[in-house]
Enzyme design. Structure first.
Site, PDB file in Angstrom:
ATOM      1  N   LYS A 116       0.758  -1.238  -0.004  1.00  0.00           N
ATOM      2  CA  LYS A 116       0.108   0.065  -0.075  1.00  0.00           C
ATOM      3  C   LYS A 116       0.983   1.194   0.034  1.00  0.00           C
ATOM      4  CE  LYS A 116      -4.180  -1.687   2.118  1.00  0.00           C
ATOM      5  NZ  LYS A 116      -5.221  -1.738   3.146  1.00  0.00           N
ATOM      6  N   LYS A 210      -5.089 -10.263  -6.945  1.00  0.00           N
ATOM      7  CA  LYS A 210      -6.110 -10.314  -6.388  1.00  0.00           C
ATOM      8  C   LYS A 210      -7.054  -9.586  -6.793  1.00  0.00           C
ATOM      9  CE  LYS A 210      -5.937  -8.433  -2.182  1.00  0.00           C
ATOM     10  NZ  LYS A 210      -5.576  -7.654  -1.075  1.00  0.00           N
ATOM     11  N   LYS A 213     -10.281  -3.469  -4.772  1.00  0.00           N
ATOM     12  CA  LYS A 213     -11.153  -2.283  -4.480  1.00  0.00           C
ATOM     13  C   LYS A 213     -10.319  -1.254  -5.574  1.00  0.00           C
ATOM     14  CE  LYS A 213     -12.953  -2.709  -0.174  1.00  0.00           C
ATOM     15  NZ  LYS A 213     -12.992  -2.143   1.199  1.00  0.00           N
TER      16      LYS A 213
HETATM   17  P1  TYM Z   1     -10.720  -5.037   3.602  1.00  0.00           P
HETATM   18  O1  TYM Z   1     -11.893  -3.921   3.847  1.00  0.00           O
HETATM   19  O2  TYM Z   1      -9.593  -4.839   2.941  1.00  0.00           O
HETATM   20  O3  TYM Z   1     -11.339  -6.311   3.395  1.00  0.00           O
HETATM   21  C1  TYM Z   1     -12.652  -7.026   4.068  1.00  0.00           C
HETATM   22  C2  TYM Z   1     -12.671  -8.605   3.874  1.00  0.00           C
HETATM   23  O4  TYM Z   1     -12.841  -8.923   2.477  1.00  0.00           O
HETATM   24  C3  TYM Z   1     -11.450 -10.078   2.402  1.00  0.00           C
HETATM   25  N1  TYM Z   1     -11.118  -9.758   0.832  1.00  0.00           N
HETATM   26  C4  TYM Z   1     -11.185 -10.635   0.100  1.00  0.00           C
HETATM   27  N2  TYM Z   1     -11.527 -11.923   0.119  1.00  0.00           N
HETATM   28  C5  TYM Z   1     -11.217 -12.861  -0.767  1.00  0.00           C
HETATM   29  N3  TYM Z   1     -10.677 -12.154  -1.887  1.00  0.00           N
HETATM   30  C6  TYM Z   1     -10.357 -11.204  -2.240  1.00  0.00           C
HETATM   31  N4  TYM Z   1      -9.802 -10.855  -3.255  1.00  0.00           N
HETATM   32  C7  TYM Z   1     -10.442 -10.296  -1.146  1.00  0.00           C
HETATM   33  N5  TYM Z   1     -10.436  -8.783  -1.072  1.00  0.00           N
HETATM   34  C8  TYM Z   1     -10.716  -8.556   0.446  1.00  0.00           C
HETATM   35  C9  TYM Z   1     -10.574  -9.320   3.446  1.00  0.00           C
HETATM   36  O5  TYM Z   1      -9.608 -10.626   3.521  1.00  0.00           O
HETATM   37  C10 TYM Z   1     -11.482  -9.058   4.475  1.00  0.00           C
HETATM   38  O6  TYM Z   1     -11.632 -10.151   5.447  1.00  0.00           O
HETATM   39  N6  TYM Z   1      -7.875  -5.238   7.610  1.00  0.00           N
HETATM   40  C11 TYM Z   1      -9.089  -5.971   7.295  1.00  0.00           C
HETATM   41  C12 TYM Z   1     -10.109  -5.025   7.864  1.00  0.00           C
HETATM   42  C13 TYM Z   1     -10.176  -5.307   9.427  1.00  0.00           C
HETATM   43  C14 TYM Z   1     -10.358  -6.389  10.032  1.00  0.00           C
HETATM   44  C15 TYM Z   1     -10.171  -5.954  11.484  1.00  0.00           C
HETATM   45  C16 TYM Z   1     -10.668  -7.670   9.964  1.00  0.00           C
HETATM   46  C17 TYM Z   1      -9.737  -4.389  10.232  1.00  0.00           C
HETATM   47  N7  TYM Z   1      -9.958  -4.761  11.698  1.00  0.00           N
HETATM   48  C18 TYM Z   1     -10.379  -7.043  12.624  1.00  0.00           C
HETATM   49  C19 TYM Z   1     -10.651  -8.786  10.766  1.00  0.00           C
HETATM   50  C20 TYM Z   1     -10.635  -8.251  12.083  1.00  0.00           C
HETATM   51  C21 TYM Z   1      -9.129  -5.589   5.645  1.00  0.00           C
HETATM   52  O7  TYM Z   1      -8.409  -5.891   4.737  1.00  0.00           O
HETATM   53  O8  TYM Z   1     -10.447  -5.122   5.262  1.00  0.00           O
END
Ligand code: TYM
Length: 355
Positions: A116, A210, A213
């Site tokens: 990032k 992957k 967004k």
């Molecule tokens: P975020 O918003 O980037 O992603 C949210 C969830 O979506 C999953 N994800 C995917 N799964 C499969 N294939 C993909 N291409 C893909 N892209 C995204 C992510 O693995 C995530 O589960 N850091 C976290 C947010 C967070 C969090 C936490 C999660 C903040 N605090 C505590 C668990 C526990 C995140 O990346 O969100």
């Protein structure tokens, strides 16, 4: 405390463009967790979102949109606790204490920060660097035992375990002195729940990247707000190879695009890749994509429509978030009180009972 056997926590960032990867890798599985003997907390992590610049005029809408996606997917806000992170101050408080437990060397290894921050690392926010520490605080403020996430979060969850263990270790005497079980430690060693056929959904334009967004190509992902025509067009345009589908999973190796589409199909249908290949082994992509369009539209179009209906009533969504924040705080506040005692802070004794 809670009468449930397990405590499930997970979060999604309100950074716009919620996509099929977020749904299949995370949100759909959040819904499934509600069937377990578990208190589930699902958090819209707005404090994580601002580690990269977010337009203040858009952020509230993005927070409500993720909330709407949770509800439209089937998360029941009465059974589960749905809230946005910034409404519960214990996340930030615990993150600070964890900043003093986590080591620079640990954070330096985080691959997501490197991705990032890109080349201009000096210009990244301190928040982006400390992002995984806040994540550990999210989880451990509730002493969550299970965290369903996509595969890309694995390293962050390992860091959460390291922080929990180091805290338990560094403060073991104080933990015992305050009457907590020193054997098990104060914080649980959280179990990551990563799995299923869609733990890592890949870009529709490049099966080695992957689904994300931030990909510049909108055709690389299916957004949860895409309508039936857009979903169909994106599936039909998805990159494939010239061969027919194999009849065994082993035949998908070295074929990232085929593997991805089969995985998406399996996850949408709640079956395994093996099951999909039993039905479609030997089929050409044109035929398989037709079936995938039908399945994707059937599942996602009503979800997108329900999200639109829900965001049209922001007061209703805000009421869900306020109720969730109050219930979340009721769990997190006693944890933070105990942590402050353990660390050795003089704590304000409550003059009034917590609301
Ligand atoms: P975020 O918003 O980037 O992603 C949210 C969830 O979506 C999953 N994800 C995917 N799964 C499969 N294939 C993909 N291409 C893909 N892209 C995204 C992510 O693995 C995530 O589960 N850091 C976290 C947010 C967070 C969090 C936490 C999660 C903040 N605090 C505590 C668990 C526990 C995140 O990346 O969100």
């Amino acid at each position: 405390m809670s009468a449930f056997k397990e405590l499930v926590f997970s979060g999604v960032q309100p950074t716009g463009n919620l996509h099929l990867g977020n749904y299949l890798g995370a949100i759909k599985r959040f819904v499934e967790m509600q069937a377990r003997d578990a208190q589930c907390l699902y958090c819209v992590v707005d404090m994580h979102a601002i580690t990269l610049w977010q337009d203040p005029a858009a952020l509230k809408g993005q927070i409500r949109e993720v909330t709407a996606a949770f509800l439209a997917a089937g998360i029941d806000p009465k059974r589960s606790i749905v809230f946005n992170q910034s409404q519960v101050p214990q996340h930030a408080e615990l993150a600070w204490i964890f900043n003093c437990v986590a080591r620079l060397g640990w954070l330096n290894r985080m691959t997501q920060f490197k991705d990032k921050a890109g080349k201009d690392r000096e210009n990244a926010s301190v928040g982006l660097y400390a992002y995984p520490v806040l994540m550990a605080a999210d989880i451990l403020a509730y002493r969550a035992t299970h965290v369903p996430v996509g595969e890309d979060q694995k390293q962050h969850l390992e860091l959460t375990r390291d922080i929990a263990q180091k805290f338990n270790n560094d403060f073991s005497d104080s933990i015992a002195a305050h009457g907590h079980d020193a054997g098990d430690g104060f914080f649980p060693v959280t179990e990551p729940l990563i799995g299923g056929p869609a733990a890592r959904v890949m870009s529709l334009r490049d099966g080695t990247k992957k689904m994300s967004k931030s990909d510049a190509s909108d055709n690389s992902r299916i957004n949860l707000t895409d309508d039936a025509d857009a979903i169909a067009a994106k599936v039909r345009k998805a990159k494939t190879d010239p061969d027919a589908l194999p009849s065994e999973v082993a035949g998908l190796s070295g074929r990232p695009e085929a593997d991805n589409l089969v995985g998406i199909f399996a996850a949408l249908k709640d079956v395994s890749r093996e099951d999909v290949l039993r039905d479609y082994g030997g089929a050409q992509f044109s035929a398989f994509k037709g079936a995938l369009v039908e399945l994707a539209v059937e599942t996602l179009a009503p979800l997108g429509a329900e999200m639109k209906r829900l965001v049209a009533d922001p007061a209703e969504i805000d009421a869900v978030l306020a109720d969730g924040a109050e219930r979340a705080e009721a769990i997190a506040a006693p944890t933070l009180d105990a942590v402050k005692d353990i660390v050795g802070f003089v704590r304000r004794t409550r003059l009034h009972a917590v609301r």
